[in-house]
Design a protein around this motif. Sequence first.
Motif, PDB file in Angstrom:
ATOM      1  N   GLN A 183       0.822  -1.213   0.000  1.00  0.00           N
ATOM      2  CA  GLN A 183       0.000   0.000   0.000  1.00  0.00           C
ATOM      3  C   GLN A 183       0.861   1.271   0.000  1.00  0.00           C
ATOM      4  O   GLN A 183       0.332   2.372  -0.050  1.00  0.00           O
ATOM      5  CB  GLN A 183      -0.942   0.037   1.213  1.00  0.00           C
ATOM      6  N   GLY A 184       2.161   1.122   0.099  1.00  0.00           N
ATOM      7  CA  GLY A 184       3.058   2.271   0.106  1.00  0.00           C
ATOM      8  C   GLY A 184       3.343   2.833   1.485  1.00  0.00           C
ATOM      9  O   GLY A 184       3.970   3.878   1.605  1.00  0.00           O
ATOM     10  N   ASP A 185       2.888   2.146   2.538  1.00  0.00           N
ATOM     11  CA  ASP A 185       3.142   2.592   3.911  1.00  0.00           C
ATOM     12  C   ASP A 185       4.526   2.121   4.363  1.00  0.00           C
ATOM     13  O   ASP A 185       4.944   1.008   4.055  1.00  0.00           O
ATOM     14  CB  ASP A 185       2.076   2.029   4.868  1.00  0.00           C
ATOM     15  N   LYS A 186       5.208   2.974   5.127  1.00  0.00           N
ATOM     16  CA  LYS A 186       6.522   2.609   5.665  1.00  0.00           C
ATOM     17  C   LYS A 186       6.365   1.554   6.750  1.00  0.00           C
ATOM     18  O   LYS A 186       5.507   1.677   7.623  1.00  0.00           O
ATOM     19  CB  LYS A 186       7.214   3.838   6.275  1.00  0.00           C
ATOM     20  N   ARG A 187       7.203   0.514   6.672  1.00  0.00           N
ATOM     21  CA  ARG A 187       7.197  -0.568   7.661  1.00  0.00           C
ATOM     22  C   ARG A 187       8.623  -0.849   8.107  1.00  0.00           C
ATOM     23  O   ARG A 187       9.571  -0.582   7.395  1.00  0.00           O
ATOM     24  CB  ARG A 187       6.598  -1.838   7.072  1.00  0.00           C
ATOM     25  N   ILE A 188       8.723  -1.406   9.299  1.00  0.00           N
ATOM     26  CA  ILE A 188      10.012  -1.821   9.842  1.00  0.00           C
ATOM     27  C   ILE A 188       9.866  -3.265  10.319  1.00  0.00           C
ATOM     28  O   ILE A 188       8.863  -3.630  10.928  1.00  0.00           O
ATOM     29  CB  ILE A 188      10.479  -0.870  10.974  1.00  0.00           C
ATOM     30  N   VAL A 189      10.855  -4.084   9.971  1.00  0.00           N
ATOM     31  CA  VAL A 189      10.829  -5.506  10.302  1.00  0.00           C
ATOM     32  C   VAL A 189      12.083  -5.842  11.088  1.00  0.00           C
ATOM     33  O   VAL A 189      13.190  -5.523  10.668  1.00  0.00           O
ATOM     34  CB  VAL A 189      10.767  -6.369   9.015  1.00  0.00           C
ATOM     35  N   TRP A 190      11.890  -6.466  12.267  1.00  0.00           N
ATOM     36  CA  TRP A 190      13.000  -6.949  13.090  1.00  0.00           C
ATOM     37  C   TRP A 190      13.056  -8.455  12.934  1.00  0.00           C
ATOM     38  O   TRP A 190      12.071  -9.144  13.222  1.00  0.00           O
ATOM     39  CB  TRP A 190      12.791  -6.607  14.561  1.00  0.00           C
ATOM     40  N   GLU A 191      14.179  -8.978  12.516  1.00  0.00           N
ATOM     41  CA  GLU A 191      14.349 -10.417  12.335  1.00  0.00           C
ATOM     42  C   GLU A 191      15.295 -10.948  13.400  1.00  0.00           C
ATOM     43  O   GLU A 191      16.480 -10.654  13.386  1.00  0.00           O
ATOM     44  CB  GLU A 191      14.893 -10.708  10.938  1.00  0.00           C
ATOM     45  N   ARG A 192      14.712 -11.721  14.314  1.00  0.00           N
ATOM     46  CA  ARG A 192      15.477 -12.326  15.407  1.00  0.00           C
ATOM     47  C   ARG A 192      15.491 -13.827  15.213  1.00  0.00           C
ATOM     48  O   ARG A 192      14.753 -14.365  14.401  1.00  0.00           O
ATOM     49  CB  ARG A 192      14.818 -11.980  16.736  1.00  0.00           C
ATOM     50  N   GLU A 193      16.310 -14.504  15.993  1.00  0.00           N
ATOM     51  CA  GLU A 193      16.331 -15.964  15.914  1.00  0.00           C
ATOM     52  C   GLU A 193      14.990 -16.554  16.322  1.00  0.00           C
ATOM     53  O   GLU A 193      14.569 -17.583  15.813  1.00  0.00           O
ATOM     54  CB  GLU A 193      17.449 -16.535  16.785  1.00  0.00           C
ATOM     55  N   SER A 194      14.311 -15.889  17.248  1.00  0.00           N
ATOM     56  CA  SER A 194      13.037 -16.414  17.736  1.00  0.00           C
ATOM     57  C   SER A 194      11.857 -16.073  16.826  1.00  0.00           C
ATOM     58  O   SER A 194      10.756 -16.547  17.053  1.00  0.00           O
ATOM     59  CB  SER A 194      12.769 -15.878  19.145  1.00  0.00           C
ATOM     60  N   GLY A 195      12.073 -15.243  15.819  1.00  0.00           N
ATOM     61  CA  GLY A 195      10.981 -14.932  14.903  1.00  0.00           C
ATOM     62  C   GLY A 195      11.053 -13.513  14.367  1.00  0.00           C
ATOM     63  O   GLY A 195      12.004 -12.775  14.609  1.00  0.00           O
ATOM     64  N   ILE A 196      10.006 -13.154  13.651  1.00  0.00           N
ATOM     65  CA  ILE A 196       9.937 -11.845  12.997  1.00  0.00           C
ATOM     66  C   ILE A 196       8.906 -10.973  13.690  1.00  0.00           C
ATOM     67  O   ILE A 196       7.826 -11.435  14.044  1.00  0.00           O
ATOM     68  CB  ILE A 196       9.549 -12.014  11.518  1.00  0.00           C
ATOM     69  N   SER A 197       9.254  -9.697  13.867  1.00  0.00           N
ATOM     70  CA  SER A 197       8.309  -8.690  14.340  1.00  0.00           C
ATOM     71  C   SER A 197       8.257  -7.603  13.277  1.00  0.00           C
ATOM     72  O   SER A 197       9.297  -7.096  12.860  1.00  0.00           O
ATOM     73  CB  SER A 197       8.761  -8.078  15.660  1.00  0.00           C
ATOM     74  N   ALA A 198       7.052  -7.261  12.864  1.00  0.00           N
ATOM     75  CA  ALA A 198       6.885  -6.222  11.847  1.00  0.00           C
ATOM     76  C   ALA A 198       5.876  -5.192  12.339  1.00  0.00           C
ATOM     77  O   ALA A 198       4.883  -5.548  12.964  1.00  0.00           O
ATOM     78  CB  ALA A 198       6.425  -6.838  10.530  1.00  0.00           C
ATOM     79  N   GLU A 199       6.161  -3.930  12.055  1.00  0.00           N
ATOM     80  CA  GLU A 199       5.293  -2.837  12.503  1.00  0.00           C
ATOM     81  C   GLU A 199       5.243  -1.765  11.429  1.00  0.00           C
ATOM     82  O   GLU A 199       6.187  -1.610  10.647  1.00  0.00           O
ATOM     83  CB  GLU A 199       5.851  -2.194  13.772  1.00  0.00           C
ATOM     84  N   GLN A 200       4.176  -0.996  11.451  1.00  0.00           N
ATOM     85  CA  GLN A 200       4.126   0.226  10.664  1.00  0.00           C
ATOM     86  C   GLN A 200       5.063   1.226  11.352  1.00  0.00           C
ATOM     87  O   GLN A 200       5.108   1.290  12.570  1.00  0.00           O
ATOM     88  CB  GLN A 200       2.701   0.808  10.633  1.00  0.00           C
ATOM     89  N   MET A 201       5.775   2.010  10.570  1.00  0.00           N
ATOM     90  CA  MET A 201       6.651   3.029  11.170  1.00  0.00           C
ATOM     91  C   MET A 201       5.826   4.040  11.950  1.00  0.00           C
ATOM     92  O   MET A 201       6.296   4.592  12.943  1.00  0.00           O
ATOM     93  CB  MET A 201       7.472   3.750  10.099  1.00  0.00           C
ATOM     94  N   SER A 202       4.588   4.253  11.544  1.00  0.00           N
ATOM     95  CA  SER A 202       3.733   5.214  12.234  1.00  0.00           C
ATOM     96  C   SER A 202       3.322   4.723  13.622  1.00  0.00           C
ATOM     97  O   SER A 202       2.835   5.505  14.440  1.00  0.00           O
ATOM     98  CB  SER A 202       2.495   5.510  11.397  1.00  0.00           C
ATOM     99  N   ALA A 203       3.538   3.441  13.923  1.00  0.00           N
ATOM    100  CA  ALA A 203       3.195   2.897  15.241  1.00  0.00           C
ATOM    101  C   ALA A 203       4.237   3.255  16.294  1.00  0.00           C
ATOM    102  O   ALA A 203       4.023   3.024  17.482  1.00  0.00           O
ATOM    103  CB  ALA A 203       3.047   1.378  15.167  1.00  0.00           C
ATOM    104  N   GLY A 204       5.346   3.810  15.869  1.00  0.00           N
ATOM    105  CA  GLY A 204       6.398   4.167  16.808  1.00  0.00           C
ATOM    106  C   GLY A 204       7.117   5.416  16.350  1.00  0.00           C
ATOM    107  O   GLY A 204       6.656   6.145  15.477  1.00  0.00           O
ATOM    108  N   TYR A 205       8.252   5.646  16.944  1.00  0.00           N
ATOM    109  CA  TYR A 205       9.071   6.807  16.611  1.00  0.00           C
ATOM    110  C   TYR A 205       9.933   6.490  15.392  1.00  0.00           C
ATOM    111  O   TYR A 205      10.579   5.447  15.348  1.00  0.00           O
ATOM    112  CB  TYR A 205       9.974   7.170  17.791  1.00  0.00           C
ATOM    113  N   ASP A 206       9.949   7.403  14.414  1.00  0.00           N
ATOM    114  CA  ASP A 206      10.881   7.230  13.310  1.00  0.00           C
ATOM    115  C   ASP A 206      12.200   7.917  13.666  1.00  0.00           C
ATOM    116  O   ASP A 206      12.349   8.480  14.759  1.00  0.00           O
ATOM    117  CB  ASP A 206      10.305   7.746  11.992  1.00  0.00           C
ATOM    118  N   GLU A 207      13.165   7.894  12.772  1.00  0.00           N
ATOM    119  CA  GLU A 207      14.493   8.418  13.086  1.00  0.00           C
ATOM    120  C   GLU A 207      14.466   9.906  13.420  1.00  0.00           C
ATOM    121  O   GLU A 207      15.113  10.346  14.378  1.00  0.00           O
ATOM    122  CB  GLU A 207      15.438   8.164  11.905  1.00  0.00           C
TER     123      GLU A 207
END
Length: 175
Positions: free
Chosen positions: A87-111
Motif C-alpha cells: 500500500q506504500g506505507d513505511k514498515r520496519i521488520v525486526w528479524e530475530r532468531e526467535s521470529g519476525i516482528s513487523a510494525e508500521q513506522m507510524s506505530a512508533g518513533y521514526d528516526e
Amino acid sequence: MSLSRLEDRRRTHGIPAWRYILLAALFLLFLCVAFFVYVRSADAEYTADERKAIRLALSEGGLANVDATYKHVWEETVWVVIGTDAQGDKRIVWERESGISAEQMSAGYDEDQIVSRFRIDHPGDDIVRILPGWFQNEPAWEIRYVTDAASKLQAIDFYQFHSGEHLKTYDLPGK
C-alpha cells in the motif's frame, strides 16, 4: 679467437625492457585480482546474511520494497529491514532468531522523531550514529553520541521504539 655472431648477440643483449614492463604489469594485475578476491571473501558472509534478511522481510515481513537494512548486535543479533508495503506505507521488520516482528513506522518513533527526543535530553551533544535495533526484549533505537567534545568521550542511549521512552545509557570508556 673470434666469437660467432650468435654468441656475440647473446652477450650484448639482455632481457628487453618491454619484458620487464610486461612482467611488472602482470604482477600488478595479479595483486589487484588477489585483493579483490580477498575483499569479496571477507565480506561474503555479511552480504549473504543481509540478502537472507531482505528475502525474509519481503516474503514474511510484509514488505514490497526495501529501503535500508541494518545489523544490530547487542543482547542478540537482529537484522532490521525498513521499507514499504504494497500500500506504500513505511514498515520496519525486526528479524530475530526467535521470529519476525513487523510494525508500521507510524506505530512508533521514526528516526527524525527519536533525534528530536534525544535533543531534548542531550542538547548540544553530537550524534555519531543512529540504529534501529532490539534492546531488553523490545524494539528500540540505539543512539551513539559524543558526551564531551574535548576528550571525545562517547555514550550509547537506548530509546523504546513505540513510546520514545529512554531505556538506558551506557558510558563508553575513554582514552
